[in-house]
Design a protein around this motif. Structure first.
Motif: not given
Length: 110
Positions: A47-48, A50-55, A58, A90, A94
């Motif tokens: 899950t971390e 996923i969030k880091l790749r989404a960042e 962006r 981040n 993480e």
């Protein structure tokens, strides 16, 4: 001879803009490698990741939107640098937050 002077002048002006775009892309690539390294070692959970790749996505979309006019202004480069600085913080947070994939379990997801 007079034709080479304007060409040389144009190249000297365009070189920093090209170089700054390369620096941004190189830094983005290094951050993606850090995320993948953390995923492979287990220090970054699924899950971390996923969030880091989404960042990272962006940042890439923002950069593409800024480059749509053909160049990056100084303020564009500053905004991208700030976004990358935050992403780097981040990634570090993480990977050091204590949440790890259990060693016996395989890596799941991308």
């Amino acid at each position: 001879m007079y034709r080479t002077i304007p060409l040389a002048l144009m190249l000297s002006i365009a070189a920093p803009a090209i170089a700054s775009a390369d620096v941004i892309s190189d830094r983005q690539d290094r951050q993606a490698e850090r995320i993948e390294h953390g995923r492979n070692t287990g220090s970054i959970t699924w899950t971390e990741g996923i969030k880091l790749r989404a960042e990272q996505n962006r940042i890439a979309r923002t950069k593409a939107a800024m480059e749509s006019k053909g160049y990056l202004t100084r303020s564009d480069r500053a905004k991208l640098a700030e976004m990358q600085n935050q992403a780097s913080k981040n990634i570090r947070a993480e990977s050091r937050d204590g949440w790890h994939r259990l060693w016996g379990l395989p890596r799941v997801g991308k």
